[in-house]
Design a protein around this motif. Structure first.
Motif, PDB file in Angstrom:
ATOM      1  N   HIS A   1     -24.263  16.332 -23.030  1.00  0.00           N
ATOM      2  CA  HIS A   1     -23.784  16.179 -21.811  1.00  0.00           C
ATOM      3  C   HIS A   1     -22.418  16.520 -21.169  1.00  0.00           C
ATOM      4  O   HIS A   1     -22.111  16.177 -20.175  1.00  0.00           O
ATOM      5  N   GLY A   2     -21.910  17.201 -22.151  1.00  0.00           N
ATOM      6  CA  GLY A   2     -20.820  17.925 -21.663  1.00  0.00           C
ATOM      7  C   GLY A   2     -20.686  19.702 -21.723  1.00  0.00           C
ATOM      8  O   GLY A   2     -21.766  19.950 -21.580  1.00  0.00           O
ATOM      9  N   TYR A   3     -19.800  20.161 -21.998  1.00  0.00           N
ATOM     10  CA  TYR A   3     -19.767  21.403 -22.470  1.00  0.00           C
ATOM     11  C   TYR A   3     -19.907  21.407 -23.991  1.00  0.00           C
ATOM     12  O   TYR A   3     -19.321  21.230 -24.781  1.00  0.00           O
ATOM     13  N   GLU A   4     -21.403  22.010 -24.304  1.00  0.00           N
ATOM     14  CA  GLU A   4     -21.942  21.648 -25.624  1.00  0.00           C
ATOM     15  C   GLU A   4     -21.673  22.867 -26.670  1.00  0.00           C
ATOM     16  O   GLU A   4     -21.249  23.941 -26.359  1.00  0.00           O
ATOM     17  N   ARG A   5     -21.880  22.694 -27.941  1.00  0.00           N
ATOM     18  CA  ARG A   5     -21.730  23.585 -28.942  1.00  0.00           C
ATOM     19  C   ARG A   5     -22.795  23.241 -30.016  1.00  0.00           C
ATOM     20  O   ARG A   5     -23.146  22.097 -30.260  1.00  0.00           O
ATOM     21  N   THR A   6     -23.448  24.197 -30.702  1.00  0.00           N
ATOM     22  CA  THR A   6     -24.214  24.159 -31.785  1.00  0.00           C
ATOM     23  C   THR A   6     -23.786  25.363 -32.727  1.00  0.00           C
ATOM     24  O   THR A   6     -23.004  26.208 -32.144  1.00  0.00           O
TER      25      THR A   6
ATOM     26  N   ASP B   1     -35.713  17.955 -29.424  1.00  0.00           N
ATOM     27  CA  ASP B   1     -34.674  17.735 -28.477  1.00  0.00           C
ATOM     28  C   ASP B   1     -33.447  18.000 -28.956  1.00  0.00           C
ATOM     29  O   ASP B   1     -33.216  19.376 -29.247  1.00  0.00           O
ATOM     30  N   MET B   2     -32.611  17.144 -29.234  1.00  0.00           N
ATOM     31  CA  MET B   2     -31.358  17.404 -30.031  1.00  0.00           C
ATOM     32  C   MET B   2     -30.802  16.316 -30.953  1.00  0.00           C
ATOM     33  O   MET B   2     -31.214  15.141 -30.730  1.00  0.00           O
ATOM     34  N   GLY B   3     -29.841  17.036 -31.856  1.00  0.00           N
ATOM     35  CA  GLY B   3     -29.177  15.722 -32.619  1.00  0.00           C
ATOM     36  C   GLY B   3     -27.641  15.480 -32.012  1.00  0.00           C
ATOM     37  O   GLY B   3     -27.461  16.393 -31.216  1.00  0.00           O
ATOM     38  N   CYS B   4     -27.222  14.459 -32.144  1.00  0.00           N
ATOM     39  CA  CYS B   4     -25.979  14.086 -31.782  1.00  0.00           C
ATOM     40  C   CYS B   4     -24.962  14.144 -32.661  1.00  0.00           C
ATOM     41  O   CYS B   4     -24.582  12.863 -33.045  1.00  0.00           O
ATOM     42  N   PRO B   5     -24.202  15.314 -33.359  1.00  0.00           N
ATOM     43  CA  PRO B   5     -23.169  14.956 -33.991  1.00  0.00           C
ATOM     44  C   PRO B   5     -21.880  14.320 -33.301  1.00  0.00           C
ATOM     45  O   PRO B   5     -21.810  14.693 -32.088  1.00  0.00           O
ATOM     46  N   GLY B   6     -20.907  13.533 -34.180  1.00  0.00           N
ATOM     47  CA  GLY B   6     -19.853  12.954 -33.442  1.00  0.00           C
ATOM     48  C   GLY B   6     -19.616  11.695 -34.330  1.00  0.00           C
ATOM     49  O   GLY B   6     -19.772  11.614 -35.178  1.00  0.00           O
ATOM     50  N   LEU B   7     -18.660  10.715 -33.555  1.00  0.00           N
ATOM     51  CA  LEU B   7     -18.031   9.836 -34.052  1.00  0.00           C
ATOM     52  C   LEU B   7     -18.961   8.832 -34.726  1.00  0.00           C
ATOM     53  O   LEU B   7     -20.008   8.485 -34.103  1.00  0.00           O
TER      54      LEU B   7
ATOM     55  N   LEU C   1     -38.782  12.843 -33.275  1.00  0.00           N
ATOM     56  CA  LEU C   1     -37.981  13.376 -32.487  1.00  0.00           C
ATOM     57  C   LEU C   1     -37.112  14.176 -33.686  1.00  0.00           C
ATOM     58  O   LEU C   1     -36.423  13.755 -34.545  1.00  0.00           O
ATOM     59  N   ILE C   2     -36.874  15.423 -33.451  1.00  0.00           N
ATOM     60  CA  ILE C   2     -35.895  16.523 -34.094  1.00  0.00           C
ATOM     61  C   ILE C   2     -35.166  17.206 -33.399  1.00  0.00           C
ATOM     62  O   ILE C   2     -35.450  17.592 -32.053  1.00  0.00           O
ATOM     63  N   GLY C   3     -34.151  17.958 -33.517  1.00  0.00           N
ATOM     64  CA  GLY C   3     -33.732  18.934 -32.944  1.00  0.00           C
ATOM     65  C   GLY C   3     -32.293  19.521 -33.572  1.00  0.00           C
ATOM     66  O   GLY C   3     -31.851  18.881 -34.498  1.00  0.00           O
TER      67      GLY C   3
ATOM     68  N   SER D   1     -25.432  13.064 -37.967  1.00  0.00           N
ATOM     69  CA  SER D   1     -26.013  14.462 -37.542  1.00  0.00           C
ATOM     70  C   SER D   1     -24.918  15.515 -37.791  1.00  0.00           C
ATOM     71  O   SER D   1     -23.679  15.311 -37.866  1.00  0.00           O
ATOM     72  N   SER D   2     -25.411  16.641 -37.650  1.00  0.00           N
ATOM     73  CA  SER D   2     -24.441  17.872 -37.977  1.00  0.00           C
ATOM     74  C   SER D   2     -24.877  19.118 -37.091  1.00  0.00           C
ATOM     75  O   SER D   2     -26.095  19.336 -36.946  1.00  0.00           O
ATOM     76  N   GLU D   3     -24.152  20.116 -37.006  1.00  0.00           N
ATOM     77  CA  GLU D   3     -24.517  21.234 -36.238  1.00  0.00           C
ATOM     78  C   GLU D   3     -24.832  22.259 -36.793  1.00  0.00           C
ATOM     79  O   GLU D   3     -25.248  23.414 -36.384  1.00  0.00           O
ATOM     80  N   TYR D   4     -24.949  21.987 -38.119  1.00  0.00           N
ATOM     81  CA  TYR D   4     -25.448  23.173 -39.335  1.00  0.00           C
ATOM     82  C   TYR D   4     -26.759  22.613 -39.912  1.00  0.00           C
ATOM     83  O   TYR D   4     -27.274  23.438 -40.772  1.00  0.00           O
TER      84      TYR D   4
END
Length: 346
Positions: free
Chosen positions: A322-327, A242-248, A313-315, A252-255
């Motif tokens: 759930h917004g305008y997303e980026r990876t 599925d996905m990881g959730c980078p943020g506050l 679970l990985i991603g 997690s990381s986009e890389y």
């Protein structure tokens, strides 16, 4: 391992271009089946509309199943307003402000497609001033403005738009020169593209799998019951991609590939998580382990349904989920490498 990044992007761009909010996934499932046919991969469609592909391995009694979901967030026409605008009811969980000003299509049960824009009921500060700024962004205060010369409910009904028609958000997909991918619905179409490419890679390189491995493409994950039925009966390990959730305050990381230790459904199987992290260390795959308190997955749905399986679970790391997303392609490639290594090893 050497991967064809252009092919991965081709799969992703194709999947993102097909609208598929939960409950409206026939078109994208047809695309998935066409790609599986091209790869000569046997597959079947469940009664609920999920697609299950199978790669034969040495051991058929102990099977692995990997899942990803093609259904996305969206909305449904709740009411046709007297002014000719459309009231909407959300499909999936998202913040209403994240879709304000977004272009959309209305796809009717009769097969007609109309375009429009999602706006608040007070979209102009020149007219409403602070009332426009302070208006609570909830479904009662949002509407779709059709790109049609209409001003009444009766005129909309003549177009054969009706309550229950689907509202699909524009994906606005963009691949940047520096490897970023910006789009709606990277959750979870990025994972579907990764799994399609993983299948192609395994087939093209004639990789012998230790266990028969199933790819479960679900179509109701965003509403909570995607993989709650029809898992292949010999499934012992279930890997939700599925996905990881980078943020506050997140790790997690986009890389990197993100590995979830726990979400709202509880901890994932510790032994399977250890196996995945050991693969990452051995294969020099950049990874992050994280906890997501406001998250559920196809693995969560399968466990709630009573399946006796080990789950993980990985991603890829998906920013602004759930917004305008980026990876970033780094995250996609790390996830791909972990999947292929996991499938190839006992």
């Amino acid at each position: 391992m050497s991967y064809n990044e252009d092919k991965i992007k081709y799969y992703l761009k194709s999947i993102l271009s097909i609208s598929s909010p939960s409950g409206y996934t026939d078109k994208i499932m047809d695309y998935i089946k066409e790609e599986l046919d091209t790869l000569n991969i046997p597959h079947f469609t469940t009664n609920k509309g999920a697609v299950v592909a199978t790669l034969k391995g040495k051991n058929n009694d102990y099977q692995r199943t990997l899942s990803a979901h093609v259904d996305t967030l969206g909305a449904m026409v709740k009411k046709i307003n007297s002014t000719g605008s459309l009231a909407l009811d959300p499909i999936g969980g998202y913040m209403m402000n994240s879709i304000e000003g977004e272009n959309c299509t209305i796809e009717t049960v009769l097969g007609k497609i109309f375009t429009g824009t999602i706006q608040s009921t007070k979209p102009s500060v020149h007219i409403s001033g602070n009332d426009a700024r302070e208006l609570k962004r909830d479904s009662e205060n949002m509407e779709v403005i059709l790109d049609e010369k209409i001003s009444s409910k009766e005129e909309v009904e003549k177009l054969e738009i009706s309550v229950g028609d689907f509202i699909c958000f524009s994906a606005r997909t963009l691949f940047t020169e520096k490897g970023f991918i910006k789009s709606r619905h990277l959750d979870d179409k990025a994972s579907v593209a990764i799994l399609l490419y993983a299948i192609k890679y395994i087939v093209d390189n004639k990789i012998e799998l230790p266990y028969t491995t199933n790819i479960f493409i679900s179509n109701y994950e965003e509403v909570g019951h995607g993989a709650s039925a029809s898992l292949p009966e010999n499934t012992k390990e279930f890997l939700s991609v599925d996905m990881g959730c980078p943020g506050l305050d997140q790790n997690s990381s986009e890389y990197s590939v993100c590995i979830c230790a726990k979400d709202s459904s509880g901890p994932y199987d510790l032994g399977l998580r250890k196996k995945l992290t050991e693969i990452c260390k051995k294969e020099n795959i950049d990874y992050k382990i994280d906890v997501y308190p406001h998250y559920g997955s196809d693995a969560s749905a399968a466990l709630r349904a009573g399946y006796d399986i080990k789950t993980a679970l990985i991603g890829a790391g998906i920013f602004a989920s759930h917004g305008y997303e980026r990876t970033h392609m780094d995250s996609i490639l790390c996830t791909l490498k972990l999947i292929i290594s996991y499938c190839s090893q006992e």
